[in-house]
Write a protein that holds these residues in place. Structure first.
Motif, mmCIF file in Angstrom:
data_model
loop_
_atom_site.group_PDB
_atom_site.id
_atom_site.type_symbol
_atom_site.label_atom_id
_atom_site.label_comp_id
_atom_site.label_asym_id
_atom_site.label_seq_id
_atom_site.Cartn_x
_atom_site.Cartn_y
_atom_site.Cartn_z
ATOM 1 N N CYS A 123 6.975 3.234 -5.221
ATOM 2 C CA CYS A 123 6.294 3.147 -6.505
ATOM 3 C C CYS A 123 7.213 2.386 -7.455
ATOM 4 O O CYS A 123 8.412 2.251 -7.196
ATOM 5 N N ALA B 279 -3.947 3.521 -3.582
ATOM 6 C CA ALA B 279 -2.969 2.873 -4.457
ATOM 7 C C ALA B 279 -3.642 2.526 -5.778
ATOM 8 O O ALA B 279 -4.826 2.184 -5.821
ATOM 9 N N GLY C 14 0.665 6.040 -6.374
ATOM 10 C CA GLY C 14 -0.285 6.490 -5.371
ATOM 11 C C GLY C 14 -0.742 7.902 -5.629
ATOM 12 O O GLY C 14 -0.009 8.721 -6.188
ATOM 13 N N MET D 98 0.851 -1.191 0.000
ATOM 14 C CA MET D 98 0.000 0.000 0.000
ATOM 15 C C MET D 98 0.881 1.233 0.000
ATOM 16 O O MET D 98 1.859 1.319 0.733
ATOM 17 N N THR D 99 0.539 2.220 -0.848
ATOM 18 C CA THR D 99 1.301 3.454 -0.838
ATOM 19 C C THR D 99 1.040 4.209 0.448
ATOM 20 O O THR D 99 0.047 3.998 1.127
#
Length: 400
Positions: free
Chosen positions: A88, A137, A107, A1-2
Motif C-alpha cells: 500500500c 484494490a 486494499g 493488485m493488493t
C-alpha cells in the motif's frame, strides 16, 4: 493488485497503514499518515507534505471441521495459502495554507480459501481444490480543505477494482439459474467508482472529533460467475461509516487516547447478505443464495505515547459484532470470517528530519462457530468454521 486478505472485520480491512494498524484500526479522529486518508480524507491537511509506502505480511489460519452424519465429507480441513504480502502507499502535497491534495492506494481485506479436499462433493459433484479468491484494490484522490481554525473537510473519489475466482463448486450448479457460470471459470474482473467524505473538528485544545463515510460502490458484474452471485454476478462494495473522538491531556500531551465506532453495511449487498438457511431463491437470482451476513458494528480504543523526539508508541483493541450466525456455517466454510477481537501494538521511529519508519503487529484472536443447514444438506450435519490471524505491517515515510 493488493493481496487477497488482510486483518479483517468481515472482509473490510481493520485499519490502513502502520499508524492505524498499531491502534487496532483506529484513525478517524487521529491523523496516522498518508494511508490514514483512506479512513478520513480530512486528515490530509494535518499530515502536510508526505509520502509513504507500506507492506503487510498477513498470516491467517483457517479450518473447517465437518461432523459425520450427512452428505458432506467428514473431517477437519485446513485452507492453504497461509502467508500473504500486501502493498500500500501514497503521497500528499500541501497546495496552500488551507488545502492539500493526495493520491493513495489501499486494499480491502478479502476472501481467500483453498482446501485440498472438496467436502461439498457429497452434495452432487466436486473437483479439487475447493475455494474462492477475492482481491480488491482502491485508488483514492484526496482533497482536504481547512475551513477555519477548528474545522477541516475532506473528500476523496475512489476507483475500485476487484478480481474473483472460484473452484470446486460443481455441487451448487444444480441450485443455480445459470449452472455454467458457477465455478472453475478462471479470474473475472469488475470495477466501480465511489466517494469517501470526512471531517475533523478540533473542539478544544484537548478534544478532536472525526467522522467519515465511504459510499457503497456499485461494481460491474462478474459475468463468469453470473450463476453464483445474486443479481447475475453482482458483488458491490458495502458502505462504511465511522465516528470517533481523540483526547490529548493538556497536563500530559505525550499521550493521546482515541475511541471510535464503525458500521459496515454488509446487509445492503444481496450477494453477501441474502439468506441461505433456508434459501429464498436459486443462485444467481436477485433473491439468490448468499452468505447470510448482517451489518457489522466495530468498536475501537487506541492510545499513542510520544516517548521522545524520535519514538512514538501505539496500542489498541477492537471488537466487532458477529457477521453471520450458526446457521450460516455451511456456506461460510468458503469465507470463514469469524474473528471478532483484535489487539495491536506499534511504533514509529524518526530516522532524521525527513525519513521515518513505522511497524505494527496485530493479532485477531481465534474464534469458531458451529451450526448446520438442513435446507442445503438435507440433514442437520454440524459444520464448524474457525480462523485466527497474525499481521505485521511495516513502512517508510518521507516528509518535506
Amino acid at each position: 493488485m493488493t493481496g487477497p486478505a488482510s486483518a479483517t472485520n468481515g472482509y473490510i480491512a481493520n485499519g490502513y497503514g502502520g499508524g492505524s494498524k498499531g491502534m487496532a484500526g483506529a484513525g478517524v479522529a487521529v491523523p496516522t499518515g498518508v494511508l490514514g486518508m483512506a479512513q478520513n480524507p480530512a486528515t490530509g491537511y494535518s499530515i502536510g507534505n508526505m509520502a509513504g509506502f507500506c507492506l503487510t505480511t498477513f498470516a491467517p489460519d483457517r479450518s473447517v471441521t465437518v461432523s459425520p452424519g450427512g452428505p458432506l465429507t467428514a473431517g477437519t480441513f485446513k485452507s492453504r495459502n497461509s502467508v500473504f504480502l500486501i502493498p500500500c502507499g501514497g503521497v500528499n502535497w500541501k497546495l496552500n495554507d488551507r488545502s492539500t491534495l493526495g493520491v493513495f492506494m489501499f486494499g480491502n481485506g478479502g476472501m481467500n480459501t483453498e482446501y485440498d479436499t472438496n467436502f461439498y462433493a457429497g452434495l452432487g459433484a466436486g473437483s479439487a481444490p475447493l475455494g474462492v479468491n477475492l482481491e480488491q484494490a482502491f485508488i483514492g484522490i484526496n482533497y482536504a480543505w481547512r475551513a477555519n481554525d477548528r474545522l477541516t473537510l475532506g473528500v476523496a473519489p475512489i476507483i475500485a477494482i476487484q478480481r474473483f475466482s472460484a473452484t470446486g463448486l460443481e455441487a451448487f450448479a444444480g441450485m443455480s439459474i445459470d449452472g455454467g457460470n458457477v465455478t472453475n471459470r478462471g479470474d473475472d474482473w469488475a470495477s466501480g467508482v465511489g466517494l469517501n467524505i470526512g471531517l475533523l473538528y478540533e473542539a478544544s485544545d484537548e478534544w478532536t472529533i472525526g467522522a467519515a463515510y465511504r459510499s457503497k460502490i456499485n461494481m460491474g458484474r462478474f459475468d463468469k460467475y453470473a450463476g453464483l452471485f445474486a443479481g447475475g454476478g453482482e458483488f458491490d462494495v458495502p458502505a462504511v461509516a465511522t465516528l470517533g473522538a481523540a483526547y490529548t491531556p493538556a497536563t500530559n500531551p505525550q499521550w493521546t487516547f482515541t475511541a471510535e465506532y464503525q458500521r459496515i453495511f454488509y446487509g445492503d449487498i444481496p450477494s453477501i447478505a441474502n439468506p441461505n438457511a433456508p434459501p429464498q431463491g436459486p443462485l444467481g437470482a436477485d433473491n439468490g443464495i448468499g452468505f447470510g451476513w448482517d451489518d457489522m458494528d466495530v468498536f475501537r480504543i487506541g492510545a499513542i505515547y510520544r516517548l521522545d523526539d524520535r519514538w512514538t508508541l501505539r496500542g489498541g483493541l477492537s471488537y466487532a459484532t458477529q457477521v453471520f450466525d450458526a446457521s450460516g456455517t455451511v456456506m461460510n466454510a468458503l469465507t470463514p470470517a469469524t474473528p471478532q477481537l483484535h489487539a495491536s501494538i506499534g511504533a514509529s521511529y524518526k530516522i532524521n528530519a525527513n525519513w521515518g519508519f513505522t511497524v505494527s503487529y496485530t493479532h485477531a484472536f481465534d474464534k469458531s462457530l458451529t451450526g448446520s443447514n438442513p435446507a442445503l444438506t438435507g440433514v442437520a450435519q454440524p459444520v464448524e468454521v474457525r480462523m485466527d490471524q497474525h499481521e505485521i505491517a511495516a513502512g517508510f515515510t518521507y516528509r518535506w
